[in-house]
Motif scaffolding. Structure first.
Motif, PDB file in Angstrom:
ATOM      1  N   LEU A 170     -20.085 -13.407 -24.699  1.00  0.00           N
ATOM      2  CA  LEU A 170     -18.988 -12.465 -24.914  1.00  0.00           C
ATOM      3  C   LEU A 170     -17.667 -13.057 -24.453  1.00  0.00           C
ATOM      4  O   LEU A 170     -16.626 -12.866 -25.096  1.00  0.00           O
ATOM      5  N   VAL A 171     -17.699 -13.763 -23.325  1.00  0.00           N
ATOM      6  CA  VAL A 171     -16.483 -14.417 -22.836  1.00  0.00           C
ATOM      7  C   VAL A 171     -15.998 -15.442 -23.848  1.00  0.00           C
ATOM      8  O   VAL A 171     -14.802 -15.500 -24.180  1.00  0.00           O
ATOM      9  N   ASN A 172     -16.910 -16.242 -24.359  1.00  0.00           N
ATOM     10  CA  ASN A 172     -16.533 -17.265 -25.342  1.00  0.00           C
ATOM     11  C   ASN A 172     -15.987 -16.646 -26.621  1.00  0.00           C
ATOM     12  O   ASN A 172     -15.037 -17.165 -27.220  1.00  0.00           O
ATOM     13  N   ARG A 173     -16.588 -15.547 -27.036  1.00  0.00           N
ATOM     14  CA  ARG A 173     -16.091 -14.855 -28.226  1.00  0.00           C
ATOM     15  C   ARG A 173     -14.676 -14.296 -27.966  1.00  0.00           C
ATOM     16  O   ARG A 173     -13.800 -14.376 -28.830  1.00  0.00           O
ATOM     17  N   GLY A 174     -14.463 -13.772 -26.765  1.00  0.00           N
ATOM     18  CA  GLY A 174     -13.142 -13.267 -26.421  1.00  0.00           C
ATOM     19  C   GLY A 174     -12.082 -14.359 -26.443  1.00  0.00           C
ATOM     20  O   GLY A 174     -10.953 -14.143 -26.916  1.00  0.00           O
ATOM     21  N   ILE A 175     -12.432 -15.536 -25.944  1.00  0.00           N
ATOM     22  CA  ILE A 175     -11.509 -16.678 -25.966  1.00  0.00           C
ATOM     23  C   ILE A 175     -11.217 -17.093 -27.399  1.00  0.00           C
ATOM     24  O   ILE A 175     -10.073 -17.386 -27.759  1.00  0.00           O
ATOM     25  N   PHE A 176     -12.260 -17.096 -28.231  1.00  0.00           N
ATOM     26  CA  PHE A 176     -12.096 -17.444 -29.650  1.00  0.00           C
ATOM     27  C   PHE A 176     -11.158 -16.449 -30.340  1.00  0.00           C
ATOM     28  O   PHE A 176     -10.263 -16.836 -31.103  1.00  0.00           O
ATOM     29  N   GLU A 177     -11.347 -15.167 -30.059  1.00  0.00           N
ATOM     30  CA  GLU A 177     -10.502 -14.151 -30.678  1.00  0.00           C
ATOM     31  C   GLU A 177      -9.062 -14.261 -30.194  1.00  0.00           C
ATOM     32  O   GLU A 177      -8.119 -14.059 -30.976  1.00  0.00           O
ATOM     33  N   GLU A 178      -8.884 -14.590 -28.938  1.00  0.00           N
ATOM     34  CA  GLU A 178      -7.530 -14.766 -28.410  1.00  0.00           C
ATOM     35  C   GLU A 178      -6.804 -15.875 -29.174  1.00  0.00           C
ATOM     36  O   GLU A 178      -5.618 -15.748 -29.498  1.00  0.00           O
ATOM     37  N   ASP A 179      -7.530 -16.951 -29.465  1.00  0.00           N
ATOM     38  CA  ASP A 179      -6.937 -18.054 -30.215  1.00  0.00           C
ATOM     39  C   ASP A 179      -6.623 -17.631 -31.656  1.00  0.00           C
ATOM     40  O   ASP A 179      -5.575 -17.988 -32.203  1.00  0.00           O
ATOM     41  N   LEU A 180      -7.529 -16.845 -32.254  1.00  0.00           N
ATOM     42  CA  LEU A 180      -7.293 -16.350 -33.609  1.00  0.00           C
ATOM     43  C   LEU A 180      -6.013 -15.522 -33.691  1.00  0.00           C
ATOM     44  O   LEU A 180      -5.263 -15.599 -34.666  1.00  0.00           O
ATOM     45  N   MET A 181      -5.756 -14.736 -32.666  1.00  0.00           N
ATOM     46  CA  MET A 181      -4.666 -13.773 -32.683  1.00  0.00           C
ATOM     47  C   MET A 181      -3.372 -14.328 -32.097  1.00  0.00           C
ATOM     48  O   MET A 181      -2.357 -13.624 -32.055  1.00  0.00           O
ATOM     49  N   LYS A 182      -3.399 -15.560 -31.680  1.00  0.00           N
ATOM     50  CA  LYS A 182      -2.243 -16.164 -31.006  1.00  0.00           C
ATOM     51  C   LYS A 182      -1.008 -16.159 -31.902  1.00  0.00           C
ATOM     52  O   LYS A 182      -1.080 -16.460 -33.089  1.00  0.00           O
ATOM     53  N   GLY A 183       0.128 -15.800 -31.304  1.00  0.00           N
ATOM     54  CA  GLY A 183       1.399 -15.854 -32.006  1.00  0.00           C
ATOM     55  C   GLY A 183       1.660 -14.698 -32.946  1.00  0.00           C
ATOM     56  O   GLY A 183       2.661 -14.696 -33.668  1.00  0.00           O
ATOM     57  N   ASN A 184       0.772 -13.698 -32.932  1.00  0.00           N
ATOM     58  CA  ASN A 184       0.928 -12.587 -33.872  1.00  0.00           C
ATOM     59  C   ASN A 184       1.104 -11.257 -33.159  1.00  0.00           C
ATOM     60  O   ASN A 184       0.890 -10.202 -33.759  1.00  0.00           O
ATOM     61  N   GLY A 185       1.467 -11.319 -31.873  1.00  0.00           N
ATOM     62  CA  GLY A 185       1.615 -10.083 -31.114  1.00  0.00           C
ATOM     63  C   GLY A 185       3.020  -9.888 -30.588  1.00  0.00           C
ATOM     64  O   GLY A 185       3.780 -10.846 -30.413  1.00  0.00           O
ATOM     65  N   GLU A 186       3.363  -8.647 -30.322  1.00  0.00           N
ATOM     66  CA  GLU A 186       4.640  -8.304 -29.732  1.00  0.00           C
ATOM     67  C   GLU A 186       4.465  -7.071 -28.856  1.00  0.00           C
ATOM     68  O   GLU A 186       3.504  -6.310 -29.042  1.00  0.00           O
ATOM     69  N   PRO A 187       5.358  -6.854 -27.900  1.00  0.00           N
ATOM     70  CA  PRO A 187       5.201  -5.710 -26.992  1.00  0.00           C
ATOM     71  C   PRO A 187       5.200  -4.377 -27.744  1.00  0.00           C
ATOM     72  O   PRO A 187       5.914  -4.210 -28.738  1.00  0.00           O
TER      73      PRO A 187
END
Length: 389
Positions: A61-78
């Motif tokens: 689950l931790v590894n999947r969370g890290i993978f998802e964080e990388d997928l979503m990188k640069g596409n977020g805002e407050p």
């Protein structure tokens, strides 16, 4: 809580089995875990009981969370505070009796955003000094609860709800009765536009379903993206009518290092959930529909100021990110109200059993809070508090 997303993939609101079965690719490998709220010694006990499967499962689950964080990188805002146009401030810190017409107008405007996006931020719902006192109370309660469990005078589930990725996370259920809890709820459900926002979508008879606090300590890992509840198809629900609304209140400023909640707007629908469940890649080297929604969808970050809140539809895809701060825990006081038209919403509640059994309605609780004077609770709330274990 349910399998929550902000430090706790409980709230907080699917149970762990639901998250793994519906959303995780490792569902077939492992059975649901037992309830707990803390890491450390309990993790070691789980590993001993399951032959190390818990540690393996958590690592995946931790590894999947890290993978998802990388997928979503640069596409977020407050997530920015919603400031309705054309209505005056209800004065979140004001002392007007009941909800003013201004507060109701604000609530209606907030509810429109909440209905459309699945999440809305409202600033200034709790005074800073009150948030500080509630935060102190929460951490004192956490310590007391831990000692009671270790001494055998309280059961784990009488004090903490279930969480995913237990290390450095807890979901501490909150009692009714203590003065700071009463005053905070008075502020939130009587003097701010939080009540009118929830009431606009759920009605005055919405049922208190959760009352708890998510605590994410330094070192807690990022969760996998998940909803707290499934999309429930029932004949008595109109359109995309919500089943559960949750209000997170920041008890301190939340910065990026502390692991803000991540929400993906407009994903609280049946179509979005079906798309999210599809983990089959379209072709070799291509994303699955699930990964595509994570990569392509803009997301919002819960960088909340102390005393501000985010109200969200529990079906919205979200997660708690990793707390990478050196020494600051993130505490989010929260409560959820359930649509009175439905029974079980699809996740266990993070709430003291006696409070949940009371089936307190939104208007009913607000009225009882109005009767609380100084350090004295209303007769009904005092009687309920006396029943708590």
């Amino acid at each position: 809580m349910m399998v929550r997303g902000n430090g706790i993939i409980a709230h907080g609101m699917l149970n762990l089995a639901f998250v793994l079965v519906l959303w995780s690719p490792i569902a077939s490998a492992f059975a649901p875990l037992s309830h707990t709220s803390r890491g450390g010694r309990h993790r070691e006990a789980l590993d001993a009981e399951t032959g190390g499967l818990y540690e393996v499962q958590e690592e995946m689950l931790v590894n999947r969370g890290i993978f998802e964080e990388d997928l979503m990188k640069g596409n977020g805002e407050p997530l920015e505070a919603h400031k309705p146009r054309g209505v005056g401030s209800s004065g979140g810190f004001g002392g007007k009796k009941g909800a003013s017409s201004s507060s109701k107008a604000e609530g209606k405007a907030h509810a429109e955003v909440l209905s459309e996006d699945g999440v809305v931020r409202i600033d200034g719902v709790l005074p800073g000094k009150m948030a500080d006192k509630l935060r102190d109370f929460v951490f004192d309660l956490q310590e007391t609860a831990t000692l009671e469990i270790e001494a055998g005078t309280a059961k784990q589930l009488d004090r903490f709800a279930n969480v995913l990725l237990r290390a450095n996370r807890s979901d501490l259920t909150i009692p009714l009765g203590p003065e700071i809890v009463t005053k905070s709820l008075q502020q939130l459900l009587w003097k701010s536009s939080v009540k009118s926002t929830m009431e606009e979508l759920l009605g005055p008879d919405a049922v208190l379903y959760e009352l708890s606090c998510l605590i994410s300590d330094p070192g807690s890992q990022r969760q996998v993206v998940h909803p707290d509840n499934p999309v429930v198809q029932q004949a008595n629900l109109l359109g995309n009518e919500p089943t559960l609304l949750t209000c997170f209140v920041a008890l301190q400023d939340v910065d990026m290092d502390m692991g803000p909640t991540v929400w993906i707007p407009k994903t609280h629908t049946k179509d979005a959930h079906e798309y999210f469940r599809d983990e089959t890649p379209a072709g070799e080297g291509e994303d699955s529909p699930k990964d595509r929604i994570l990569r392509k969808s803009p997301h919002k970050l819960g960088l909340l100021r102390k005393g501000s809140c985010a109200i969200f539809d529990s079906r919205l895809l979200h997660c708690g990110s990793a707390n990478r701060s050196k020494d600051t825990s993130r505490a989010l006081f929260y409560f959820s109200f359930k649509n009175p038209k439905i029974g079980y919403p699809g996740n266990p509640a993070s709430i003291r059993r006696e409070i949940g059994d009371a089936n307190l309605g939104l208007e009913q609780l607000s009225s009882e809070l109005e009767q609380c004077k100084g350090k004295k609770n209303s007769p009904a709330l005092a009687a309920l508090a006396a029943k708590l274990k």
